[in-house]
Design a protein around this motif. Structure first.
Motif, PDB file in Angstrom:
ATOM      1  N   SER A 170     -30.216   2.832  17.327  1.00  9.63           N
ATOM      2  CA  SER A 170     -30.579   4.053  18.047  1.00  9.63           C
ATOM      3  C   SER A 170     -29.476   5.098  17.972  1.00  9.63           C
ATOM      4  N   ALA A 171     -28.241   4.682  17.623  1.00  7.52           N
ATOM      5  CA  ALA A 171     -27.130   5.622  17.524  1.00  7.52           C
ATOM      6  C   ALA A 171     -27.016   6.229  16.132  1.00  7.52           C
ATOM      7  N   GLY A 172     -27.890   5.836  15.219  1.00  9.66           N
ATOM      8  CA  GLY A 172     -27.827   6.345  13.855  1.00  9.66           C
ATOM      9  C   GLY A 172     -28.598   7.640  13.677  1.00  9.66           C
ATOM     10  N   SER A 173     -28.585   8.115  12.449  1.00 10.69           N
ATOM     11  CA  SER A 173     -29.336   9.298  12.067  1.00 10.69           C
ATOM     12  C   SER A 173     -30.705   8.854  11.589  1.00 10.69           C
ATOM     13  N   HIS A 174     -31.740   9.335  12.243  1.00 20.38           N
ATOM     14  CA  HIS A 174     -33.068   8.836  11.936  1.00 20.38           C
ATOM     15  C   HIS A 174     -33.878   9.736  11.011  1.00 20.38           C
ATOM     16  N   ASN A 175     -33.622  11.024  10.991  1.00 12.93           N
ATOM     17  CA  ASN A 175     -34.323  11.930  10.070  1.00 12.93           C
ATOM     18  C   ASN A 175     -35.823  11.676  10.025  1.00 12.93           C
ATOM     19  N   ILE A 232     -37.428   8.937  11.084  1.00 14.60           N
ATOM     20  CA  ILE A 232     -37.786   7.529  10.976  1.00 14.60           C
ATOM     21  C   ILE A 232     -38.226   7.034  12.354  1.00 14.60           C
ATOM     22  N   SER A 233     -39.339   6.349  12.396  1.00 11.32           N
ATOM     23  CA  SER A 233     -39.833   5.795  13.656  1.00 11.32           C
ATOM     24  C   SER A 233     -39.056   4.533  14.010  1.00 11.32           C
ATOM     25  N   MET A 234     -38.829   4.344  15.300  1.00 11.45           N
ATOM     26  CA  MET A 234     -38.186   3.137  15.817  1.00 11.45           C
ATOM     27  C   MET A 234     -39.155   2.529  16.823  1.00 11.45           C
ATOM     28  N   VAL A 235     -39.468   1.246  16.661  1.00 11.38           N
ATOM     29  CA  VAL A 235     -40.382   0.569  17.572  1.00 11.38           C
ATOM     30  C   VAL A 235     -39.786  -0.763  17.995  1.00 11.38           C
ATOM     31  N   ALA A 236     -40.227  -1.273  19.122  1.00 15.89           N
ATOM     32  CA  ALA A 236     -39.811  -2.600  19.581  1.00 15.89           C
ATOM     33  C   ALA A 236     -40.870  -3.590  19.123  1.00 15.89           C
ATOM     34  N   GLU A 237     -40.405  -4.713  18.568  1.00 14.51           N
ATOM     35  CA  GLU A 237     -41.336  -5.739  18.093  1.00 14.51           C
ATOM     36  C   GLU A 237     -40.674  -7.103  18.232  1.00 14.51           C
ATOM     37  N   GLY A 238     -41.240  -7.968  19.032  1.00 11.83           N
ATOM     38  CA  GLY A 238     -40.742  -9.337  19.164  1.00 11.83           C
ATOM     39  C   GLY A 238     -39.279  -9.444  19.520  1.00 11.83           C
ATOM     40  N   GLY A 239     -38.779  -8.559  20.370  1.00 16.40           N
ATOM     41  CA  GLY A 239     -37.384  -8.598  20.779  1.00 16.40           C
ATOM     42  C   GLY A 239     -36.440  -7.873  19.830  1.00 16.40           C
ATOM     43  N   TYR A 240     -36.959  -7.297  18.760  1.00 14.98           N
ATOM     44  CA  TYR A 240     -36.148  -6.557  17.801  1.00 14.98           C
ATOM     45  C   TYR A 240     -36.446  -5.067  17.877  1.00 14.98           C
ATOM     46  N   GLN A 241     -35.468  -4.288  17.519  1.00 15.68           N
ATOM     47  CA  GLN A 241     -35.651  -2.870  17.297  1.00 15.68           C
ATOM     48  C   GLN A 241     -35.980  -2.745  15.807  1.00 15.68           C
ATOM     49  N   VAL A 242     -37.129  -2.178  15.461  1.00 13.29           N
ATOM     50  CA  VAL A 242     -37.570  -2.099  14.065  1.00 13.29           C
ATOM     51  C   VAL A 242     -37.583  -0.644  13.627  1.00 13.29           C
ATOM     52  N   ALA A 243     -36.935  -0.378  12.490  1.00 13.62           N
ATOM     53  CA  ALA A 243     -36.959   0.951  11.881  1.00 13.62           C
ATOM     54  C   ALA A 243     -38.062   0.956  10.833  1.00 13.62           C
ATOM     55  N   ILE A 244     -38.878   1.999  10.857  1.00 19.07           N
ATOM     56  CA  ILE A 244     -39.952   2.147   9.880  1.00 19.07           C
ATOM     57  C   ILE A 244     -39.579   3.293   8.952  1.00 19.07           C
ATOM     58  N   LEU A 245     -39.280   2.971   7.704  1.00 18.65           N
ATOM     59  CA  LEU A 245     -38.927   3.973   6.706  1.00 18.65           C
ATOM     60  C   LEU A 245     -40.188   4.325   5.930  1.00 18.65           C
ATOM     61  N   PRO A 246     -40.644   5.568   6.022  1.00 20.58           N
ATOM     62  CA  PRO A 246     -41.879   5.943   5.337  1.00 20.58           C
ATOM     63  C   PRO A 246     -41.681   6.064   3.824  1.00 20.58           C
ATOM     64  N   ALA A 247     -42.789   6.127   3.119  1.00 16.84           N
ATOM     65  CA  ALA A 247     -42.772   6.166   1.654  1.00 16.84           C
ATOM     66  C   ALA A 247     -42.100   7.412   1.098  1.00 16.84           C
ATOM     67  N   ASP A 248     -41.895   8.432   1.912  1.00 11.42           N
ATOM     68  CA  ASP A 248     -41.327   9.677   1.378  1.00 11.42           C
ATOM     69  C   ASP A 248     -39.803   9.650   1.248  1.00 11.42           C
ATOM     70  N   LYS A 253     -37.280   8.679   3.384  1.00 15.37           N
ATOM     71  CA  LYS A 253     -36.369   8.974   4.491  1.00 15.37           C
ATOM     72  C   LYS A 253     -35.317   7.874   4.602  1.00 15.37           C
ATOM     73  N   GLN A 254     -34.167   8.248   5.138  1.00 13.23           N
ATOM     74  CA  GLN A 254     -32.999   7.362   5.149  1.00 13.23           C
ATOM     75  C   GLN A 254     -32.568   7.046   6.575  1.00 13.23           C
ATOM     76  N   LEU A 255     -32.207   5.783   6.819  1.00 11.21           N
ATOM     77  CA  LEU A 255     -31.612   5.373   8.083  1.00 11.21           C
ATOM     78  C   LEU A 255     -30.115   5.245   7.845  1.00 11.21           C
ATOM     79  N   THR A 256     -29.327   6.026   8.567  1.00  9.56           N
ATOM     80  CA  THR A 256     -27.868   6.000   8.437  1.00  9.56           C
ATOM     81  C   THR A 256     -27.278   5.475   9.732  1.00  9.56           C
ATOM     82  N   LEU A 257     -26.354   4.514   9.629  1.00  8.77           N
ATOM     83  CA  LEU A 257     -25.698   3.927  10.786  1.00  8.77           C
ATOM     84  C   LEU A 257     -24.215   4.227  10.738  1.00  8.77           C
ATOM     85  N   TYR A 258     -23.606   4.414  11.902  1.00  7.13           N
ATOM     86  CA  TYR A 258     -22.222   4.857  12.004  1.00  7.13           C
ATOM     87  C   TYR A 258     -21.346   3.872  12.778  1.00  7.13           C
TER      88      TYR A 258
END
Length: 128
Positions: A6-11, A13-29, A31-36
């Motif tokens: 959640s502290a990263g750059s999402h541009n 990107i959707s973030m959802v909760a699933e089964g106790g995990y935070q899941v990032a959904i990167l679409p086909a276009d 998009k990049q998930l950057t973590l710091y």
């Protein structure tokens, strides 16, 4: 160390909760998930993550900025664990993931980052 997605750059990107995990959904276009996370320049880092794709064979690219430890990995439609290792770029101390020419969404979860010097043995799977 578990980077906080959640502290990263999402541009868009959707973030959802699933089964106790935070899941990032990167679409086909592409998009990049950057973590710091806080990284030391003179250290090697090893990271693991779980990923899957809507379309088997779609790929994810991961790297410490500057193509250090870069991998392009073909994915399946089931959750699988993957890993990479590299050293930080002195100018950009972060790492990222993005979908590569994907036909559908790519999903990421359970990202973990380790200081490789603290690991007794690092076994890295080769991607061909």
């Amino acid at each position: 160390m578990n980077p906080d997605m959640s502290a990263g750059s999402h541009n868009g990107i959707s973030m959802v909760a699933e089964g106790g995990y935070q899941v990032a959904i990167l679409p086909a276009d592409g998009k990049q998930l950057t973590l710091y996370p806080s990284l030391q320049i003179d250290r090697a880092y090893y990271w693991t993550f779980e990923a899957k794709a809507d379309n088997p064979g779609d790929k994810i690219y991961t790297s410490l900025w500057g193509d250090r430890g870069a991998k392009t990995i073909p994915l399946t439609s089931e959750w699988q664990q993957y890993s990479s290792m590299g050293t930080p770029n002195p100018n950009y101390q972060y790492f990222y993931f993005w979908s590569v020419a994907a036909k559908g969404n790519v999903y990421l979860r359970n990202i973990k980052l380790y200081d490789a010097q603290d690991l007794d043995i690092v076994v890295e799977k080769e991607w061909r």
